[in-house]
Design an enzyme around this catalytic site. Sequence first.
Site, PDB file in Angstrom:
ATOM      1  N   SER A  71     -78.198  32.522  36.347  1.00 40.82           N
ATOM      2  CA  SER A  71     -77.167  33.271  35.611  1.00 40.82           C
ATOM      3  C   SER A  71     -75.778  32.804  36.010  1.00 40.82           C
ATOM      4  O   SER A  71     -75.540  32.429  37.159  1.00 40.82           O
ATOM      5  CB  SER A  71     -77.319  34.764  35.927  1.00 40.82           C
ATOM      6  OG  SER A  71     -76.208  35.493  35.454  1.00 40.82           O
ATOM      7  N   TYR A  89     -77.400  41.288  42.318  1.00 43.79           N
ATOM      8  CA  TYR A  89     -78.144  40.567  41.273  1.00 43.79           C
ATOM      9  C   TYR A  89     -77.732  39.092  41.279  1.00 43.79           C
ATOM     10  O   TYR A  89     -78.567  38.199  41.422  1.00 43.79           O
ATOM     11  CB  TYR A  89     -77.892  41.175  39.889  1.00 43.79           C
ATOM     12  CG  TYR A  89     -78.285  40.248  38.772  1.00 43.79           C
ATOM     13  CD1 TYR A  89     -77.306  39.555  38.039  1.00 43.79           C
ATOM     14  CD2 TYR A  89     -79.614  40.004  38.481  1.00 43.79           C
ATOM     15  CE1 TYR A  89     -77.665  38.668  37.050  1.00 43.79           C
ATOM     16  CE2 TYR A  89     -79.978  39.120  37.483  1.00 43.79           C
ATOM     17  CZ  TYR A  89     -78.995  38.451  36.768  1.00 43.79           C
ATOM     18  OH  TYR A  89     -79.349  37.554  35.785  1.00 43.79           O
ATOM     19  N   LYS A 143     -79.807  35.551  42.526  1.00 45.04           N
ATOM     20  CA  LYS A 143     -79.981  34.332  41.720  1.00 45.04           C
ATOM     21  C   LYS A 143     -79.449  33.115  42.483  1.00 45.04           C
ATOM     22  O   LYS A 143     -80.078  32.055  42.515  1.00 45.04           O
ATOM     23  CB  LYS A 143     -79.243  34.466  40.379  1.00 45.04           C
ATOM     24  CG  LYS A 143     -79.842  35.474  39.427  1.00 45.04           C
ATOM     25  CD  LYS A 143     -81.235  35.055  38.962  1.00 45.04           C
ATOM     26  CE  LYS A 143     -81.810  35.988  37.918  1.00 45.04           C
ATOM     27  NZ  LYS A 143     -83.146  35.575  37.476  1.00 45.04           N
TER      28      LYS A 143
HETATM   29  C1  WQD Z   1     -70.290  42.015  27.768  1.00 44.02           C
HETATM   30  C2  WQD Z   1     -68.903  42.540  27.422  1.00 44.02           C
HETATM   31  C3  WQD Z   1     -68.235  44.424  28.745  1.00 44.02           C
HETATM   32  C4  WQD Z   1     -71.258  47.166  27.111  1.00 44.02           C
HETATM   33  C5  WQD Z   1     -74.238  40.884  32.156  1.00 44.02           C
HETATM   34  C6  WQD Z   1     -74.703  40.305  33.468  1.00 44.02           C
HETATM   35  C7  WQD Z   1     -75.111  38.869  33.268  1.00 44.02           C
HETATM   36  C8  WQD Z   1     -76.132  38.777  32.175  1.00 44.02           C
HETATM   37  C9  WQD Z   1     -75.595  39.363  30.883  1.00 44.02           C
HETATM   38  C10 WQD Z   1     -78.302  38.810  33.194  1.00 44.02           C
HETATM   39  C11 WQD Z   1     -68.083  42.916  28.663  1.00 44.02           C
HETATM   40  C12 WQD Z   1     -68.368  44.818  27.276  1.00 44.02           C
HETATM   41  C13 WQD Z   1     -70.492  46.042  27.385  1.00 44.02           C
HETATM   42  C14 WQD Z   1     -70.659  48.298  26.499  1.00 44.02           C
HETATM   43  C15 WQD Z   1     -68.575  47.124  26.438  1.00 44.02           C
HETATM   44  N1  WQD Z   1     -77.319  39.448  32.565  1.00 44.02           N
HETATM   45  N2  WQD Z   1     -69.172  46.026  27.048  1.00 44.02           N
HETATM   46  N3  WQD Z   1     -69.328  48.228  26.182  1.00 44.02           N
HETATM   47  O1  WQD Z   1     -71.483  42.169  31.860  1.00 44.02           O
HETATM   48  O2  WQD Z   1     -70.899  40.014  30.608  1.00 44.02           O
HETATM   49  O3  WQD Z   1     -73.083  40.201  31.744  1.00 44.02           O
HETATM   50  O4  WQD Z   1     -75.251  40.745  31.177  1.00 44.02           O
HETATM   51  O5  WQD Z   1     -78.416  37.634  33.412  1.00 44.02           O
HETATM   52  O6  WQD Z   1     -75.652  38.386  34.471  1.00 44.02           O
HETATM   53  O7  WQD Z   1     -73.611  40.331  34.376  1.00 44.02           O
HETATM   54  O8  WQD Z   1     -72.682  41.542  29.720  1.00 44.02           O
HETATM   55  O9  WQD Z   1     -73.208  42.751  27.647  1.00 44.02           O
HETATM   56  O10 WQD Z   1     -72.820  44.085  29.774  1.00 44.02           O
HETATM   57  O11 WQD Z   1     -70.885  42.985  28.647  1.00 44.02           O
HETATM   58  O12 WQD Z   1     -67.363  47.100  26.141  1.00 44.02           O
HETATM   59  O13 WQD Z   1     -71.293  49.366  26.237  1.00 44.02           O
HETATM   60  O14 WQD Z   1     -69.032  43.737  26.664  1.00 44.02           O
HETATM   61  O15 WQD Z   1     -67.106  45.051  29.340  1.00 44.02           O
HETATM   62  O16 WQD Z   1     -66.728  42.587  28.407  1.00 44.02           O
HETATM   63  P1  WQD Z   1     -71.912  41.010  31.017  1.00 44.02           P
HETATM   64  P2  WQD Z   1     -72.470  42.911  28.931  1.00 44.02           P
END
Ligand code: WQD
Length: 337
Positions: A124, A148, A152
């Site tokens: 990741s 997490y 990795k």
């Molecule tokens: C994306 C964007 C949030 C939810 C994580 C892990 C990464 C990978 C993918 C495993 C951000 C915004 C999100 C919501 C929002 N997982 N958001 N409202 O945090 O970039 O990555 O998931 O491998 O390792 O860290 O993904 O989809 O949670 O967020 O505004 O209800 O959407 O702030 O900017 P993230 P995400």
Amino acid sequence: MTILVTGGAGYIGSHFVCLALSKGMKLVILDNFDNSSAQVLKAIADVTGVAPDFVEGDVRDKALLTRVMTEKQVESVVHFAGHKAVGESTQNPLKYYDNNVYGSVVLLQAMAECGVRKLVFSSSATVYGVPEFNPYTEDHRKKPFNPYGQSKSMVEDIMEDACRADPGLAMMALRYFNPIGAHPSGKLGEDPKGIPNNLMPYITKVAVGELKSLGVFGDDYDTVDGTGVRDYIHVMDLAEGHIRALEYLSAHSGYEAVNLGAGHGYSVLQVIQAFESVNGVAIPYDVKPRRDGDLAAYWADASKALRLLNWKTRLTIDDMVRDSWVWQSENPGGYGA
Ligand code: WQD
């Protein structure tokens, strides 16, 4: 040449399995259904016309692993099995080090005992931590700030050390950016248990009426519109990247880490806009405070994947939001229906 696919009933793993089976590849899935269900195996059979070979079990069970590797004449492993919720990892780090790190060590030990020398590992972009520069290149320093990401990064280092000790090994860590989307058939997709942590499954649950509105975590970042920017990649492009990695490992030994991303980012509001315009479904949202641990913006330098694997993303953000919606609208209850 049988591929052992750990976690092959999960979101990313099942899409890889579908693609590999459609290419006539021979594989066996090992999954303990911790974050998936037997329904996924049915869906894979529906999509490919092939009921995948499957063993229910845990990567920490070395006796089971060596039995499967021997009986199925496994020659390579694609290792998806692992916990992946950043927030949960902060609350319960030992659960992540046990399953993700110890599980990978047991897998590597079983591979060594059975003479299995090729491994593709689901890593990741979280391993990089706070960006010192964007886009992340593979030599960006690793400084994960949650268990997490740490788990990795540790597995990557263990793989690298194993390859240093045995030059006959061939291993690749694929650093995923933000996988979203679903198989175009609408029969496979992301089906998180409970309230989704990630953006796209939350959006699709709002779209299908299960959740009232989307909370946008912060609109005061230094980005195009103040909301977080991420490098979204279609899960089918991601699956293809694993096929290319296996091909690469059949001709090269040693350890490599490779970014799998599109090479550009979209903001939360841009993803919402794309979803609404492609699918004709309104996504009500309200701006909430920033989420702890979120970074403002990051995306991949994907040039190494092109150079080494002759891989780059083909599918667009419109494909991602369309396929996500087809899956959710045709399966409002996910696999549980
Ligand atoms: C994306 C964007 C949030 C939810 C994580 C892990 C990464 C990978 C993918 C495993 C951000 C915004 C999100 C919501 C929002 N997982 N958001 N409202 O945090 O970039 O990555 O998931 O491998 O390792 O860290 O993904 O989809 O949670 O967020 O505004 O209800 O959407 O702030 O900017 P993230 P995400």
